[in-house]
Enzyme design. Structure first.
Site, PDB file in Angstrom:
ATOM      1  N   PHE A  15       0.860  -1.188   0.000  1.00 31.47           N
ATOM      2  CA  PHE A  15       0.000   0.000   0.000  1.00 31.47           C
ATOM      3  C   PHE A  15       0.895   1.237   0.000  1.00 31.47           C
ATOM      4  O   PHE A  15       0.762   2.141   0.794  1.00 31.47           O
ATOM      5  CB  PHE A  15      -0.924  -0.018   1.228  1.00 31.47           C
ATOM      6  CG  PHE A  15      -2.121   0.870   1.092  1.00 31.47           C
ATOM      7  CD1 PHE A  15      -3.049   0.665   0.078  1.00 31.47           C
ATOM      8  CD2 PHE A  15      -2.337   1.916   1.988  1.00 31.47           C
ATOM      9  CE1 PHE A  15      -4.166   1.488  -0.044  1.00 31.47           C
ATOM     10  CE2 PHE A  15      -3.455   2.743   1.883  1.00 31.47           C
ATOM     11  CZ  PHE A  15      -4.366   2.529   0.863  1.00 31.47           C
ATOM     12  N   VAL A  18       2.054   2.558  -5.555  1.00 31.15           N
ATOM     13  CA  VAL A  18       1.220   1.837  -6.530  1.00 31.15           C
ATOM     14  C   VAL A  18      -0.030   1.247  -5.867  1.00 31.15           C
ATOM     15  O   VAL A  18      -1.141   1.341  -6.410  1.00 31.15           O
ATOM     16  CB  VAL A  18       2.044   0.726  -7.234  1.00 31.15           C
ATOM     17  CG1 VAL A  18       1.208   0.029  -8.284  1.00 31.15           C
ATOM     18  CG2 VAL A  18       3.301   1.307  -7.872  1.00 31.15           C
ATOM     19  N   LYS A 200      12.873  -4.023 -17.499  1.00 34.07           N
ATOM     20  CA  LYS A 200      11.697  -3.799 -18.359  1.00 34.07           C
ATOM     21  C   LYS A 200      11.980  -4.260 -19.793  1.00 34.07           C
ATOM     22  O   LYS A 200      11.108  -4.837 -20.450  1.00 34.07           O
ATOM     23  CB  LYS A 200      11.326  -2.315 -18.344  1.00 34.07           C
ATOM     24  CG  LYS A 200      10.792  -1.867 -16.989  1.00 34.07           C
ATOM     25  CD  LYS A 200      10.749  -0.358 -16.908  1.00 34.07           C
ATOM     26  CE  LYS A 200      10.129   0.110 -15.605  1.00 34.07           C
ATOM     27  NZ  LYS A 200      10.291   1.545 -15.395  1.00 34.07           N
TER      28      LYS A 200
HETATM   29  N1  NAP Z   1       6.221   3.875  -7.976  1.00 35.68           N
HETATM   30  C1  NAP Z   1       6.018   3.713  -9.281  1.00 35.68           C
HETATM   31  O1  NAP Z   1       5.737   4.667 -10.005  1.00 35.68           O
HETATM   32  C2  NAP Z   1       6.097   2.336  -9.895  1.00 35.68           C
HETATM   33  C3  NAP Z   1       5.817   2.188 -11.257  1.00 35.68           C
HETATM   34  C4  NAP Z   1       5.822   0.917 -11.833  1.00 35.68           C
HETATM   35  C5  NAP Z   1       6.127  -0.176 -11.040  1.00 35.68           C
HETATM   36  N2  NAP Z   1       6.445  -0.005  -9.728  1.00 35.68           N
HETATM   37  C6  NAP Z   1       6.739  -1.214  -8.939  1.00 35.68           C
HETATM   38  O2  NAP Z   1       5.659  -1.431  -8.036  1.00 35.68           O
HETATM   39  C7  NAP Z   1       6.132  -2.019  -6.840  1.00 35.68           C
HETATM   40  C8  NAP Z   1       5.707  -1.134  -5.662  1.00 35.68           C
HETATM   41  O3  NAP Z   1       6.304   0.128  -5.807  1.00 35.68           O
HETATM   42  P1  NAP Z   1       5.869   1.380  -4.904  1.00 35.68           P
HETATM   43  O4  NAP Z   1       6.458   2.570  -5.570  1.00 35.68           O
HETATM   44  O5  NAP Z   1       4.421   1.355  -4.620  1.00 35.68           O
HETATM   45  O6  NAP Z   1       6.687   1.078  -3.565  1.00 35.68           O
HETATM   46  P2  NAP Z   1       6.524   1.823  -2.169  1.00 35.68           P
HETATM   47  O7  NAP Z   1       5.813   3.107  -2.309  1.00 35.68           O
HETATM   48  O8  NAP Z   1       7.870   1.810  -1.537  1.00 35.68           O
HETATM   49  O9  NAP Z   1       5.561   0.839  -1.342  1.00 35.68           O
HETATM   50  C9  NAP Z   1       5.946  -0.468  -1.113  1.00 35.68           C
HETATM   51  C10 NAP Z   1       4.857  -1.186  -0.332  1.00 35.68           C
HETATM   52  O10 NAP Z   1       5.269  -2.546  -0.229  1.00 35.68           O
HETATM   53  C11 NAP Z   1       5.066  -2.958   1.114  1.00 35.68           C
HETATM   54  N3  NAP Z   1       5.970  -4.062   1.404  1.00 35.68           N
HETATM   55  C12 NAP Z   1       7.314  -4.123   1.251  1.00 35.68           C
HETATM   56  N4  NAP Z   1       7.763  -5.350   1.594  1.00 35.68           N
HETATM   57  C13 NAP Z   1       6.684  -6.067   1.969  1.00 35.68           C
HETATM   58  C14 NAP Z   1       6.480  -7.381   2.428  1.00 35.68           C
HETATM   59  N5  NAP Z   1       7.494  -8.224   2.568  1.00 35.68           N
HETATM   60  N6  NAP Z   1       5.213  -7.783   2.700  1.00 35.68           N
HETATM   61  C15 NAP Z   1       4.174  -6.947   2.551  1.00 35.68           C
HETATM   62  N7  NAP Z   1       4.287  -5.670   2.118  1.00 35.68           N
HETATM   63  C16 NAP Z   1       5.527  -5.237   1.852  1.00 35.68           C
HETATM   64  C17 NAP Z   1       5.336  -1.727   1.932  1.00 35.68           C
HETATM   65  O11 NAP Z   1       4.741  -1.920   3.191  1.00 35.68           O
HETATM   66  P3  NAP Z   1       4.718  -0.776   4.294  1.00 35.68           P
HETATM   67  O12 NAP Z   1       3.638   0.179   3.826  1.00 35.68           O
HETATM   68  O13 NAP Z   1       4.345  -1.490   5.518  1.00 35.68           O
HETATM   69  O14 NAP Z   1       6.082  -0.159   4.309  1.00 35.68           O
HETATM   70  C18 NAP Z   1       4.653  -0.671   1.075  1.00 35.68           C
HETATM   71  O15 NAP Z   1       3.270  -0.592   1.357  1.00 35.68           O
HETATM   72  C19 NAP Z   1       7.653  -2.143  -7.006  1.00 35.68           C
HETATM   73  O16 NAP Z   1       7.961  -3.411  -7.483  1.00 35.68           O
HETATM   74  C20 NAP Z   1       7.978  -1.115  -8.077  1.00 35.68           C
HETATM   75  O17 NAP Z   1       9.134  -1.462  -8.802  1.00 35.68           O
HETATM   76  C21 NAP Z   1       6.420   1.221  -9.137  1.00 35.68           C
END
Ligand code: NAP
Length: 416
Positions: A15, A18, A200
């Site tokens: 959460f 994304v 990618k």
């Molecule tokens: N940001 C972008 O624009 C974007 C675009 C395309 C793809 N992505 C991909 O999407 C994924 C998420 O990115 P994000 O930007 O949303 O990351 P983020 O903002 O850092 O959020 C990561 C989330 O993952 C949770 N998490 C991490 N380890 C976990 C585990 N072991 N079990 C359960 N939850 C866990 C975190 O929990 P907590 O809330 O408790 O810390 C947090 O809610 C990544 O693989 C990234 O490469 C991101």
């Protein structure tokens, strides 16, 4: 947490940027009609925008809940993401993922599990953010051979380059802005070092050419040693610097893959791709070149791509990897690359490693070169170049010629 009464229950892992984006999209699109069963996160102390009853800290609560129709894996930890996706596929479930690092590393194994246990794995959000590149390669270009897919696949690096170029920001300051806006990965080296684009590109290649390429097989160099000197040099020849991922197939079915900074000229569509936007050029054999441009990162653009996968999977959509086994394409190791290089004038470049190395100019302790080099040599030299904070960018033969014309005093260091 209910959007409206429905039999469709969605389990979300993550959460952050994304996960929240997907949640917002589901709240807004009334027709979604999906009940979010639970959201699995990691940090028990973190303040959340939803009541604590919406969350679990135990992934098994979602993975073993038989009432859940579909799972969305949107966490930042690639190893844990692998465990979640693997277990879901082994149980024959439907799961969508945005984790390009995990997917590029484990794709062959995950596809085997998908096949064996009849599950479904979709991952549009992992490539190009909101650009539906995988779906287009899968569906529209399923039967036409492609010559090339290339483009800007990392929103964070592109944001940094654009900000440096348009506002004169330093690299560090532009990177900080990208992080504050949520465009950069938790570890920014993944973005600026080119690793994210490599991941990618590997996923694109699986759909565009039916070839399994491992991330470590891709020639890669990042933008982290760029300075204003490089931007000025590019501007002088009417170009901009972009981090470009390229996969090209020649007439002999040899595949050339790389992620390198490149000097892109005004005639290129990539010249006008700015900020966190991504842009992908597809070159099919018959249709002629096509260009797709869209938000490559950020909460709602990526959440939208995840929602597109969720709704497609619910309609029974699966990837078929249409180019696998259709053409005997082989990954090529040796090919010649033309480069621009910038380094301190005190540094002596290892001239013997280059096919050609020409000093273009030198001023205020900075030396500029054009060069050509074999791809495998560049691969083995890239750690040295990065350690010495040398910046390099790919140039076309026409740009090399143009640079030589504008700098008649070019000094050939070595030529063979
Ligand atoms: N940001 C972008 O624009 C974007 C675009 C395309 C793809 N992505 C991909 O999407 C994924 C998420 O990115 P994000 O930007 O949303 O990351 P983020 O903002 O850092 O959020 C990561 C989330 O993952 C949770 N998490 C991490 N380890 C976990 C585990 N072991 N079990 C359960 N939850 C866990 C975190 O929990 P907590 O809330 O408790 O810390 C947090 O809610 C990544 O693989 C990234 O490469 C991101």
């Amino acid at each position: 947490m209910k959007n409206k009464p429905s039999d469709i229950r969605l389990g979300i892992f993550g959460f952050g940027c994304v996960g929240q984006g997907l949640y917002d999209v589901l709240q807004t699109i009334e027709a979604a009609g999906i009940e979010v069963a639970k959201i699995c996160v990691k940090d028990k102390e973190k303040l959340r925008s939803l009541p604590s009853s919406a969350f679990t800290y135990n992934p098994q609560e979602l993975l073993q809940d038989e009432s859940i129709t579909i799972l969305a894996e949107l966490i930042s930890d690639a190893e844990d993401a692998y465990g979640i996706v693997k277990q879901a596929l082994q149980a024959g479930k439907t799961i969508v993922s945005a984790n390009k690092k995990m997917l590029a590393t484990h794709l062959p194994e995950l596809l085997e599990l998908q096949q064996k246990y009849k599950g479904t794995l979709l991952y549009e959000a992992a490539v190009g953010g909101s650009i539906p590149i995988i779906r287009i390669l899968e569906s529209y270009y399923s039967s036409e051979p492609l010559q090339q897919v290339s483009g800007i696949l990392n929103g964070s690096s592109n944001f940094i380059l654009s900000k440096m170029e348009a506002e004169g920001l330093s690299y560090t300051c532009a990177l900080q802005q990208a992080q504050e806006l949520g465009f950069a990965e938790a570890d920014p080296a993944l973005d600026v070092g080119g690793f994210d684009s490599v991941n990618k590109l590997c996923l694109i290649i699986a759909h565009a050419f039916g070839v399994s390429v491992k991330p470590e097989q891709v020639l890669r160099f990042g933008i982290d040693s760029i300075t204003e000197h490089d931007l000025k040099f590019a501007e002088r020849i009417g170009a901009r610097i972009r981090l470009v991922a390229t996969a090209v197939v020649d007439s002999g079915d040899q595949l050339y893959v790389r992620v390198l900074p490149a000097l892109v000229s005004e005639q290129s569509e990539l010249y006008r791709v700015t900020n966190e936007t991504n842009g992908v050029t597809i070159a099919p054999v018959f249709a002629g070149e096509q260009f797709l441009k869209g938000r490559g990162a950020g909460s709602h653009p990526t959440g939208s791509a995840v929602w597109a996968d969720v709704s497609a999977a619910l309609s029974g959509y699966r990837y078929v990897y249409p180019k696998a086994d259709t053409r005997a394409i082989a990954l090529s190791k040796e090919y010649k690359i033309n480069l621009y290089l910038r380094c301190p004038s005190s540094l002596v470049l290892p001239a013997a490693d280059f096919i050609e190395l020409n000093k273009i100019s030198e001023s205020e302790g900075v030396a500029y070169y054009t060069a050509s080099i074999e791809s495998e040599t560049l691969k083995s030299l890239s750690a040295y170049l990065a350690a010495e904070r040398i910046f390099m960018a790919e140039i076309t033969p026409a740009q090399a010629h143009n640079i030589a014309l504008k700098n008649c005093n070019t000094e050939a260091v070595v030529y063979s």
